[in-house]
Design an enzyme around this catalytic site. Structure first.
Site, PDB file in Angstrom:
ATOM      1  N   GLU B 144       3.761  -3.528  -3.686  1.00  0.00           N
ATOM      2  CA  GLU B 144       3.741  -2.377  -2.773  1.00  0.00           C
ATOM      3  C   GLU B 144       2.829  -1.247  -3.245  1.00  0.00           C
ATOM      4  O   GLU B 144       3.136  -0.078  -3.046  1.00  0.00           O
ATOM      5  CB  GLU B 144       5.165  -1.864  -2.516  1.00  0.00           C
ATOM      6  CG  GLU B 144       5.990  -2.822  -1.680  1.00  0.00           C
ATOM      7  CD  GLU B 144       7.035  -2.144  -0.801  1.00  0.00           C
ATOM      8  OE1 GLU B 144       6.992  -0.920  -0.651  1.00  0.00           O
ATOM      9  OE2 GLU B 144       7.878  -2.876  -0.263  1.00  0.00           O
ATOM     10  N   HIS B 367      12.992   0.908  -5.893  1.00  0.00           N
ATOM     11  CA  HIS B 367      13.467  -0.257  -6.654  1.00  0.00           C
ATOM     12  C   HIS B 367      13.537   0.115  -8.138  1.00  0.00           C
ATOM     13  O   HIS B 367      12.808   0.992  -8.595  1.00  0.00           O
ATOM     14  CB  HIS B 367      12.476  -1.421  -6.522  1.00  0.00           C
ATOM     15  CG  HIS B 367      12.519  -2.098  -5.194  1.00  0.00           C
ATOM     16  ND1 HIS B 367      12.879  -3.402  -5.039  1.00  0.00           N
ATOM     17  CD2 HIS B 367      12.237  -1.642  -3.937  1.00  0.00           C
ATOM     18  CE1 HIS B 367      12.808  -3.739  -3.766  1.00  0.00           C
ATOM     19  NE2 HIS B 367      12.415  -2.683  -3.069  1.00  0.00           N
TER      20      HIS B 367
END
Lengths: 504, 504
Positions: B144, B367
């Site tokens: 990402e 995360h």
């Protein structure tokens, strides 16, 4: 027109062409009776078409029990059968231990089987099926079998001789790739190329096919074969080839995919319509970067179209005007190979069809089929990395390819910019219209309002342009990224070549 | 919302969390002075969080010249530094000959760096860069990182410690994948998954990313590492997961890609956001089919979030409501590994971050990062094919996965049919309008003609529906093909498993 060439029927029969030439040149069809291998035929051309190979063929499957058999004269000669020219052996493979040789017969053809568009498609698919059943190759690599129904028909027809097959699915239409094999297919993998033309080039249509490379893994007598089948983007105008960067990206990805997936294989085979002439930068890149050898260039014997051409004026489906600069035709369909571990591969014989199918008035396809007979032999030590040779030349090829990719990159960047600008302009027009409409609603507009019909038509036009331009902008954004990625990979490859000149 | 979770800030500091826990539990930070390897630290937790491992650590790089060093008490203890918790060795890698052990420290993080959408993106990228520079891992696998500018910023910042890096380009937005390495990257390859959600699901957006698996090849002390980094399709609703078939296709393609490309590697590493819980069928399929082992399950020592979770309620960027069924959070980010040739790999230590970045009020991402310390040791004989074990269980997993893919296939077929029908209806409407317009032009219509505005609006609507439905129909056609292809590959895999129960 789409993936091939169409034109008036000018071709001569394949079978009769072969028969005539073979007869004239004194072809000998022999079958060696052998204690271990029943009915193993060997044949020799007294004067081969392209290369001198006057010595009679050795036993294709030498073994310990008949060391003196090979140089013996052929014990029995079978007459030449017209229409079944050079009928191949029906049981060519033999278990290979020690120094024995494995013979593998491969068939490759771009079938030009586009539903509703390809001429006499079903008839040709039937002909191809009949011929494959008759000839019993070991491995059949087909391209442009776009309809899954055609594949299913072939599978049903060939089930007896080729019990194993695989159809590779990809893209809107499909990849068109399939493989038929006499040996179990152990595993498969499909890699779809990241670039493949433009969705708005409907007249060419490559984009919708999801062009890919398919891998099937086969094991014969303990030898692991990685067999690749592919079909690269077509070349529609050689002088101004807008698809060259895309085809180069595909050639690079193909080479990288083969390198990365074939490291545990003993033998690598690649067959397909590469849509590149033998001297094109893409072919040199592919061969240099993978170490694959061209069966046509390496074959001991060759028989077929001059220069190994696979798109020839003699084929009634090719467009003669497109082949005008090439009176003999062009060679764009290939069988390439290499041994990776302790094996050697030699192309004993290469053939192409030469126009029409034997005994018929039409060819199998607008392309000629390529048929190779390979001899695989175990040797004492590993064949060694092929990349070690002529590294400087390879670096030149990669540099040349990178330059072409760079040219494509700049073109893609320009298109990305212009489509982005068009999208912005359409958006501005829409906003302007929205402002005018709001103004009219609020009674701010002096005089007459806009005519409703023109106003709404203009709005729809602006929306249409906005959507189209945005779509194109996104597409060219992907194109830019992929070309950048390939250019960077090639730069990395060049650095590796420069830093490790002797390490493959 | 796109690729992650956002929510109110509830998290605790990562550094202080670690410091507190480490301090409470008597963490020992040791550095072994070693004649050959300068400053090789070893650390031991008196009471590890998850698994008992009370024995003090052996010398991570044993060698012939100091056989008695490992069991000795640590000669020097450095105080624990809050905020730089468990600061790792700066030179952990050593040449490995004979029975020596190579230590490799790997960092994996989904960075959640979406331009204009991710909260405090630039600040977090800077934090990540600072931490990576400080910690000096051997290998950093990021997901990402959607903006290439962020990658360039990281590259400029990390150039000194991680001189080698690669950014994988793919799709409209990109793959988001990149790798930073202390060791030269010899080669790369990107494989884009054939299915990745739907283009019209704009609120999810995975389709635009070109989700892929990236491979980088690295050689350390003669050991070839195939390092894979990937990010699979997100799970937006666990109860009714419309993307499950797509994610399963991705897991299968990932497994196949790893199997086919890693045959010449000594060690295989995979890091990434797999968007699957540890017991999900996709994870079991991936692990079973490749033989990869889960660093969390195998680690001798673990430190971090309970159950190794990487999406936790304590992280201020996660959506708390989405994690309600999982009070501890979920584990969807993994480091997996296996040795292929004559090596063994052991995960000595696994850590995760636990909320906020050390000394800061925000986490690195939504995360948690996963950090593994692997020990790679050469052994006398090959590690053997891992597929040989528990083949029956593997067949069950493949069957389960195939069933799910079949469910997806039938849904895709239904959608293909309904979009096709809609396109045909729109086309009929257009033809009807064209006929009416022609009739009106020819003066055939009795009475008043249609109002022009409504007529043209209706025509535009029909064109819009036709285009949209055709596009969707084409998309679902691709989807059907890909699901069929995967189902067939899985069938082939099952056959192979049944036919060769003991052959990997």
């Amino acid at each position: 027109m789409w993936f091939g060439y169409m034109g008036p029927c000018l071709g001569a029969s394949w079978g009769s062409g072969w028969a005539l030439r073979a007869g004239e040149e004194g072809m000998v069809w022999t079958t060696l009776e052998h204690p271990e291998h029943s009915s193993l035929p060997a044949f020799a051309l007294a004067r081969p078409l392209r290369r001198s190979s006057l010595a009679p063929r050795l036993c294709p499957v030498p073994c310990a029990s008949c060391p003196g058999l090979s140089p013996q004269p052929a014990p029995r000669r079978t007459p030449f059968l017209p229409g079944v020219a050079l009928r191949p052996p029906t049981k060519p493979q033999q278990a290979m231990e020690g120094d024995l040789t494995l013979q593998l017969r491969i068939f490759d053809l771009n079938c030009w089987a586009i539903r509703y568009l390809s001429k006499r498609r079903q008839e040709r698919i039937q002909l191809i099926g009949d011929m494959l059943r008759r000839e019993r190759f070991d491995l059949v690599l087909l391209q442009e079998v776009w309809s899954e129904q055609d594949y299913s028909d072939l599978k049903a027809r060939l089930g007896g001789c080729y019990p194993f097959s695989h159809y590779f699915r990809s893209g809107v239409i499909g990849s068109g790739l399939c493989v038929f094999s006499r040996f179990p297919i152990l595993d498969t993998l499909l890699y779809q190329y990241s670039l493949n033309g433009y969705p708005y080039m409907l007249q060419h249509g490559d984009w919708f096919c999801g062009k890919s490379v398919g891998l099937v893994v086969i094991k014969i007598s303990g030898i692991v074969f990685n067999v690749y089948v592919t079909h690269l983007h077509a070349e529609y105008c050689r002088e101004k080839d807008a698809y060259l960067p895309h085809r180069l990206v595909q050639a690079w990805e193909l080479a990288q995919f083969i390198r990365h997936t074939s490291k545990a294989a003993d033998v690598v085979l690649l067959g397909g319509d590469l849509n590149m002439h033998p001297e094109d930068v893409g072919i040199r890149l592919l061969r240099g970067w993978t170490g694959l050898r061209d069966a046509f260039a390496e074959a001991t014997r060759f028989e077929g179209c001059e220069d190994g051409c696979t798109l020839i004026p003699n084929n009634c489906f090719t467009v003669k005007t497109e082949l005008l600069p090439f009176p003999l035709g062009i060679r764009i369909d290939y069988i390439l190979y290499k041994a990776i571990s302790s094996f050697t591969v030699k192309c004993e014989e290469l053939k192409t069809t030469t126009g029409t199918a034997p005994g018929m008035d039409i060819p199998f396809s607008d392309h000629e089929a390529v048929m190779a007979t390979l001899h695989i032999r175990r040797q004492g030590q590993a064949a060694g990395a092929t990349l070690g040779t002529a590294e400087a030349m390879l670096a030149d090829v990669v540099t040349e390819a990178r330059t072409e990719v760079g040219v494509g990159l700049r073109a893609a960047q320009r298109q990305r910019y212009s489509t982005g600008r068009m999208a912005v302009l359409a958006l501005l027009l829409l906003l302007l219209q929205a402002a005018a409409a709001l103004g009219a609603l609020a009674g701010l507009a002096a005089g007459q309002p806009f005519p409703k019909l023109s106003f709404s038509l203009l709005a729809f036009l602006a929306i249409g342009v906005l959507l189209l331009a945005t779509g194109l902008h996104l597409f060219h954004t992907i194109e830019v990224k992929m070309l950048q990625g390939t250019e960077e990979q090639m730069r990395m490859a060049l650095r590796a070549l420069q830093e490790r000149p002797s390490d493959g």
